[in-house]
Design a protein around this motif. Sequence first.
Motif, PDB file in Angstrom:
ATOM      1  N   ARG A  65       5.879   5.430   8.874  1.00 35.11           N
ATOM      2  CA  ARG A  65       4.513   4.957   8.682  1.00 35.11           C
ATOM      3  C   ARG A  65       4.258   3.745   9.585  1.00 35.11           C
ATOM      4  O   ARG A  65       5.100   2.847   9.680  1.00 35.11           O
ATOM      5  CB  ARG A  65       4.296   4.564   7.219  1.00 35.11           C
ATOM      6  CG  ARG A  65       2.839   4.250   6.874  1.00 35.11           C
ATOM      7  CD  ARG A  65       2.695   4.003   5.380  1.00 35.11           C
ATOM      8  NE  ARG A  65       1.302   3.826   5.002  1.00 35.11           N
ATOM      9  CZ  ARG A  65       0.867   3.649   3.761  1.00 35.11           C
ATOM     10  NH1 ARG A  65       1.754   3.611   2.762  1.00 35.11           N
ATOM     11  NH2 ARG A  65      -0.415   3.504   3.493  1.00 35.11           N
TER      12      ARG A  65
ATOM     13  N   TYR B 169       2.171   5.051  -0.912  1.00 34.49           N
ATOM     14  CA  TYR B 169       1.534   6.310  -1.309  1.00 34.49           C
ATOM     15  C   TYR B 169       1.926   6.589  -2.763  1.00 34.49           C
ATOM     16  O   TYR B 169       3.067   6.377  -3.160  1.00 34.49           O
ATOM     17  CB  TYR B 169       2.022   7.471  -0.446  1.00 34.49           C
ATOM     18  CG  TYR B 169       1.822   7.306   1.047  1.00 34.49           C
ATOM     19  CD1 TYR B 169       0.556   7.111   1.589  1.00 34.49           C
ATOM     20  CD2 TYR B 169       2.906   7.382   1.920  1.00 34.49           C
ATOM     21  CE1 TYR B 169       0.381   6.984   2.963  1.00 34.49           C
ATOM     22  CE2 TYR B 169       2.740   7.266   3.296  1.00 34.49           C
ATOM     23  CZ  TYR B 169       1.477   7.062   3.812  1.00 34.49           C
ATOM     24  OH  TYR B 169       1.308   6.946   5.167  1.00 34.49           O
TER      25      TYR B 169
ATOM     26  N   ILE C  95       0.926  -2.333   9.038  1.00 38.31           N
ATOM     27  CA  ILE C  95      -0.431  -2.534   8.527  1.00 38.31           C
ATOM     28  C   ILE C  95      -1.450  -2.623   9.661  1.00 38.31           C
ATOM     29  O   ILE C  95      -2.591  -2.220   9.531  1.00 38.31           O
ATOM     30  CB  ILE C  95      -0.483  -3.800   7.650  1.00 38.31           C
ATOM     31  CG1 ILE C  95       0.382  -3.594   6.400  1.00 38.31           C
ATOM     32  CG2 ILE C  95      -1.920  -4.141   7.248  1.00 38.31           C
ATOM     33  CD1 ILE C  95       0.441  -4.782   5.476  1.00 38.31           C
TER      34      ILE C  95
ATOM     35  N   LYS D 124      -7.136   9.979   6.604  1.00 33.80           N
ATOM     36  CA  LYS D 124      -8.181   8.960   6.647  1.00 33.80           C
ATOM     37  C   LYS D 124      -7.858   7.855   7.641  1.00 33.80           C
ATOM     38  O   LYS D 124      -8.720   7.425   8.421  1.00 33.80           O
ATOM     39  CB  LYS D 124      -8.367   8.362   5.246  1.00 33.80           C
ATOM     40  CG  LYS D 124      -9.427   7.268   5.183  1.00 33.80           C
ATOM     41  CD  LYS D 124      -9.536   6.710   3.771  1.00 33.80           C
ATOM     42  CE  LYS D 124     -10.560   5.581   3.705  1.00 33.80           C
ATOM     43  NZ  LYS D 124     -10.646   5.016   2.327  1.00 33.80           N
ATOM     44  N   GLU D 125      -6.608   7.376   7.638  1.00 32.55           N
ATOM     45  CA  GLU D 125      -6.243   6.216   8.450  1.00 32.55           C
ATOM     46  C   GLU D 125      -5.778   6.570   9.859  1.00 32.55           C
ATOM     47  O   GLU D 125      -5.950   5.781  10.790  1.00 32.55           O
ATOM     48  CB  GLU D 125      -5.144   5.421   7.747  1.00 32.55           C
ATOM     49  CG  GLU D 125      -5.575   4.811   6.423  1.00 32.55           C
ATOM     50  CD  GLU D 125      -4.459   4.012   5.768  1.00 32.55           C
ATOM     51  OE1 GLU D 125      -3.307   4.058   6.266  1.00 32.55           O
ATOM     52  OE2 GLU D 125      -4.733   3.330   4.765  1.00 32.55           O
ATOM     53  N   GLU D 126      -5.176   7.756  10.022  1.00 34.03           N
ATOM     54  CA  GLU D 126      -4.559   8.078  11.307  1.00 34.03           C
ATOM     55  C   GLU D 126      -5.088   9.352  11.950  1.00 34.03           C
ATOM     56  O   GLU D 126      -4.819   9.611  13.126  1.00 34.03           O
ATOM     57  CB  GLU D 126      -3.038   8.204  11.130  1.00 34.03           C
ATOM     58  CG  GLU D 126      -2.378   6.965  10.537  1.00 34.03           C
ATOM     59  CD  GLU D 126      -0.926   7.223  10.173  1.00 34.03           C
ATOM     60  OE1 GLU D 126      -0.150   7.596  11.076  1.00 34.03           O
ATOM     61  OE2 GLU D 126      -0.578   7.073   8.977  1.00 34.03           O
TER      62      GLU D 126
ATOM     63  N   ARG E 146       0.802  -1.219   0.000  1.00 33.92           N
ATOM     64  CA  ARG E 146       0.000   0.000   0.000  1.00 33.92           C
ATOM     65  C   ARG E 146       0.844   1.282   0.000  1.00 33.92           C
ATOM     66  O   ARG E 146       0.744   2.110   0.908  1.00 33.92           O
ATOM     67  CB  ARG E 146      -0.936   0.021   1.217  1.00 33.92           C
ATOM     68  CG  ARG E 146      -1.927  -1.136   1.259  1.00 33.92           C
ATOM     69  CD  ARG E 146      -2.950  -0.980   2.381  1.00 33.92           C
ATOM     70  NE  ARG E 146      -2.332  -1.017   3.698  1.00 33.92           N
ATOM     71  CZ  ARG E 146      -2.221   0.028   4.512  1.00 33.92           C
ATOM     72  NH1 ARG E 146      -2.663   1.208   4.135  1.00 33.92           N
ATOM     73  NH2 ARG E 146      -1.682  -0.097   5.709  1.00 33.92           N
TER      74      ARG E 146
ATOM     75  N   THR F   1      -4.400   9.833   2.712  1.00 27.30           N
ATOM     76  CA  THR F   1      -4.348   8.538   3.385  1.00 27.30           C
ATOM     77  C   THR F   1      -4.048   8.693   4.871  1.00 27.30           C
ATOM     78  O   THR F   1      -4.655   8.017   5.717  1.00 27.30           O
ATOM     79  CB  THR F   1      -3.278   7.641   2.733  1.00 27.30           C
ATOM     80  OG1 THR F   1      -3.549   7.528   1.327  1.00 27.30           O
ATOM     81  CG2 THR F   1      -3.281   6.257   3.363  1.00 27.30           C
ATOM     82  N   ILE F   2      -3.144   9.572   5.203  1.00 25.97           N
ATOM     83  CA  ILE F   2      -2.803   9.801   6.610  1.00 25.97           C
ATOM     84  C   ILE F   2      -4.008  10.348   7.370  1.00 25.97           C
ATOM     85  O   ILE F   2      -4.329   9.890   8.477  1.00 25.97           O
ATOM     86  CB  ILE F   2      -1.603  10.764   6.727  1.00 25.97           C
ATOM     87  CG1 ILE F   2      -0.331  10.087   6.207  1.00 25.97           C
ATOM     88  CG2 ILE F   2      -1.399  11.213   8.185  1.00 25.97           C
ATOM     89  CD1 ILE F   2       0.826  11.038   5.999  1.00 25.97           C
TER      90      ILE F   2
ATOM     91  N   GLY G 154      -1.485  -0.791  12.138  1.00 27.16           N
ATOM     92  CA  GLY G 154      -1.704   0.555  12.653  1.00 27.16           C
ATOM     93  C   GLY G 154      -0.935   0.874  13.920  1.00 27.16           C
ATOM     94  O   GLY G 154      -1.157   1.913  14.542  1.00 27.16           O
TER      95      GLY G 154
END
Length: 308
Positions: free
Chosen positions: A243, A143, A246, A155-157, A141, A152-153, A248
Amino acid sequence: MAVGWQWENAAAGAAAGLATVSFSHPLDVVRTRFQVNDGRLSNLPTYRNTPHALFTIARTEGLRGLYAGFYPAVLGSTISWGLYFYFYSKAKQRYLRSREELTPGLHLASAAEAGGLVCFCTNPVWLVKTRLQLQTPHQARPYSGFHDALKTILKEEGWRALYKGLVPGLFLQVTHGAIQFTAYEELRKMVINFRTENSGKNSNNADDSLASFDYAILGASSKLAAILVTYPFQVIRARLQQRPSIGGIPKYMDSWHVVKETARFEGVRGFYKGITANVLKNAPAASITFIVYENVLNTLKFARRKDL
C-alpha cells in the motif's frame, strides 16, 4: 494425468486449493511480511526467523493476525486452482488431438498457457490479500476487510492499482506452474513406467496403482523445484503490491525499480527473503493439493462412469 471432462478438473482443483489455503495460511502471512521487509524504513515489525515471526504475530495480533487476508486467499486460491486445472486440461486435450502422447515441451506449454490466463483473472484478489497481510494493528487507515480494500483502492488509486505486480505475477504464474506441472507429469510418468516394468501390468491400468502417498511425494518434489527457480518473482510482486504511503507515493515504481533497489541494498539474499516460510508452506501444501485433486478427480470420474 487424464485429459477430458474439464468440469471435473475444475471442481477437483477448486477443492484442492481450498484445502491448501486453510492448512497453510499463517505461513503465507509470515512469508509476505519477510518479502517486503527490505531493511529500510517500514511500519512492519522485524522478525528474526519464521518461528519468531509466527510467535510474535500470534502474541501481538492474535489469530486475526495469523489469518489476515484469509478470505481473499481462499477466494483467490479456489478460483486459481479451479481455473488452472481447467485451462491446463483443455490445453492438453487440444494438443492431444494431433498426437498420441504429450512431450515435456507440450506439458510446459499447457501449464504456461493456463498460468497466464489465471494471472489476469486473479491479480486483483492477490493484491488485496497482500495488503491485508501487511496490515498491523497500529497502521493508519487500515482496511476493514476484502470489500473495503477493493473500494478504497478503486477510490484512492484507480482500477490500474488492482493490477500492480501483474508483470512479475505473469512471469511467476507462467514459469512456476510450467516448471511444477512439467516436473509433476514427468516424475509421475517415471513412477508409472517403473511400476509397469516391475509388475507386468498393462500401462493403461498402472495409473490406478498410485496412492495418496505417491501424490504427496510427487506434489512436494515438483513444488520445490518450481520454488527454487521462481521465488524472486514473488518478492518483486509483493513489494510492488504494498500500500502506498499516506502521501500516495509508492515505495517502488515498477518491476525494474524493485530489481535495482533490492540488488543494490540487499544483494541476492534480498530476492529470497521469506523462502523458508515459503517452503514450509508450499511443500506440504502441494502434497495436500495433489492428494485432494487426484482423489476428487478419480471419484468424479468413477461416478461418471457409473452413470454411463
